[in-house]
Design an enzyme around this catalytic site. Structure first.
Site, PDB file in Angstrom:
ATOM      1  N   TYR A   1      15.047  31.105   2.085  1.00 11.93           N
ATOM      2  CA  TYR A   1      13.873  31.877   2.513  1.00 11.93           C
ATOM      3  C   TYR A   1      13.998  32.352   3.952  1.00 11.93           C
ATOM      4  CZ  TYR A   1      11.233  30.433  -1.634  1.00 11.93           C
ATOM      5  OH  TYR A   1      10.785  30.249  -2.909  1.00 11.93           O
TER       6      TYR A   1
ATOM      7  N   LYS B   1       0.841  -1.209   0.000  1.00 16.43           N
ATOM      8  CA  LYS B   1       0.000   0.000   0.000  1.00 16.43           C
ATOM      9  C   LYS B   1       0.872   1.255   0.000  1.00 16.43           C
ATOM     10  CE  LYS B   1      -0.347  -0.164   5.037  1.00 16.43           C
ATOM     11  NZ  LYS B   1      -1.180  -0.629   6.166  1.00 16.43           N
TER      12      LYS B   1
HETATM   13  C1  LIG Z   1      -0.343  -1.533   6.962  1.00 13.72           C
HETATM   14  C2  LIG Z   1      -0.883  -2.808   7.466  1.00 13.72           C
HETATM   15  C3  LIG Z   1      -0.045  -3.921   7.677  1.00 13.72           C
HETATM   16  C4  LIG Z   1       1.460  -3.855   7.567  1.00 13.72           C
HETATM   17  O1  LIG Z   1       2.022  -3.405   8.780  1.00 13.72           O
HETATM   18  P1  LIG Z   1       3.597  -3.328   8.990  1.00 13.72           P
HETATM   19  O2  LIG Z   1       3.731  -2.867  10.392  1.00 13.72           O
HETATM   20  O3  LIG Z   1       4.112  -2.325   8.010  1.00 13.72           O
HETATM   21  O4  LIG Z   1       4.148  -4.675   8.738  1.00 13.72           O
HETATM   22  C5  LIG Z   1      -0.630  -5.132   8.017  1.00 13.72           C
HETATM   23  N1  LIG Z   1      -1.975  -5.234   8.186  1.00 13.72           N
HETATM   24  C6  LIG Z   1      -2.804  -4.177   8.034  1.00 13.72           C
HETATM   25  C7  LIG Z   1      -4.260  -4.357   8.247  1.00 13.72           C
HETATM   26  C8  LIG Z   1      -2.288  -2.925   7.678  1.00 13.72           C
HETATM   27  O5  LIG Z   1      -3.117  -1.880   7.554  1.00 13.72           O
END
Ligand SMILES: *Cc1c(COP(=O)(O)O)cnc(C)c1O
Length: 365
Positions: free
Chosen positions: A262, A37
């Protein structure tokens, strides 16, 4: 085509090393879901998914369009969409994505679509809230879910899952064990009454590190794939995957009393060489890194950021560094540098990585 000189190199070898590191912690039968993601945690979710396609059982994304992009790139691996909305359900089916059904509103909407289309045994996932209180069914919903599932052949539950609230924090161990036990209790009811046994999963990266026994059938690894474990020791065993690089656009000689950037935030006390680098807060570098709080590396030496971080540029002090316009600049290329940036930016590594903007060119090597 994006031929920007500020580039995030995604290290494929490191991704593979990290994947194997977690594999050897797990039972040989436990499946791995790679979380891609948010553009693969600020890298490139499509490229990461293409690279890992034959190496993991599942991918997951937060939103539907993230999954569509991966499908459009030709990846065939199952993709769990963690946070679909009713507006996305048709697209989910069109791209053979697998929805997380997390409450009755989305469950019923998907069931209606599955009945009307009609779909046969369409793979779906059901998420339970065991303490994070974000999205997910409550344990009290189980009887109604079971009743609805037993009346349909249009959907089939591929997995039951939950998410831990504090898996990285051993001071919250009792709470986490409670979440795991609640989950086990819920799935037992499904296994008793459903007539088939969906896969089970609850662990994220730090869950795998701290609660390995609760691996069930699959684990969901995000941050760990990208090189960060739960603590220093785990992180050392992992390899950094995100290497952010740029070049020097211009070098200026600043005389004592002159200022840089800036709000004239930096004033030279002595003759100073400053180098301008084409990366700024619009690329994900926090303004908190300005005024010598952050640094980059040029020809193996640290060059502190002077003045304020601009939208598109930073200026760094290279008075003592042998360098010229066009030379390579490392913004970060190690977990230590990323941790440092996260600390100075007063945030966590998750945010530092995902902040890397779409303007930065991404390549997988
Ligand atoms: C983002 C997410 C993960 C991954 O978590 P990490 O700590 O990056 O391994 C796993 N499960 C769900 C539901 C998530 O939203």
């Amino acid at each position: 085509m994006n031929n920007h000189v500020t580039v995030l190199e995604i290290d494929g070898k490191a991704l593979e090393h990290n994947l194997n590191y977690f594999k050897q912690k797990l039972n040989p039968k436990t499946k791995i879901l790679a979380v891609v993601k948010a553009f693969g945690y600020g890298s490139d979710g499509v490229k990461v998914a293409q690279f890992l396609e034959d190496k993991v059982a599942y991918f997951s994304v937060a939103y539907t369009h993230e999954g569509v992009a991966i499908r459009e790139a030709g990846v065939k691996t199952p993709i769990l969409v963690l946070h679909p909305q009713i507006q996305n359900l048709q697209q989910i089916v069109d791209f053979r994505l697998e929805p997380n059904l997390y409450n009755f509103k989305i469950f019923d909407a998907f069931l209606r679509l599955a009945d009307e289309t009609p779909l046969m045994n369409y793979p779906v996932h059901i998420k339970f809230n065991t303490g994070l209180n974000r999205v997910g069914f409550w344990h009290t919903d189980v009887p109604k879910i079971l009743t609805e599932l037993k009346q349909t052949t249009h959907i089939k539950v591929q997995s039951l899952f939950s998410h831990l609230a504090a898996s990285e924090d051993l001071e919250e161990k009792d709470f986490t064990v409670g979440q795991i036990n609640n989950f086990a209790y819920i799935v037992k009811q499904f296994y008793t009454h459903l007539g088939y046994e969906p896969m089970l999963h609850i662990l994220n990266t730090s869950g795998v590190v701290n609660f390995t026994k609760a691996q069930f059938d699959m684990v969901r690894i995000g941050l760990g794939l990208y090189g960060f474990g739960n603590d220093e020791k785990e992180t050392e065993a992992l390899k950094n995957t995100h290497n952010l690089k740029s070049i020097i656009s211009q070098i200026n000689i600043i005389q004592p009393g002159e200022t840089v950037g800036y709000n004239r935030a930096y004033t030279a006390k002595r003759p100073t060489r400053s180098a301008t680098i084409p990366i700024g807060h619009a690329d994900g570098l926090s303004r908190k890194l300005g005024n010598k709080k952050g640094y980059v590396v040029i020809n193996n030496q640290k060059a502190p950021i002077i003045g304020n971080v601009c939208m598109d540029m930073i200026m760094v002090n290279v008075t003592k560094i042998d360098c010229k316009e066009g030379d390579a600049v490392i913004i970060f290329n190690s977990q230590n540098m990323i941790n440092h940036i996260a600390n100075v930016s007063e945030t966590i590594v998750y945010e530092t990585l995902t902040a890397i903007s779409q303007r930065v060119k991404k390549i997988l090597i």
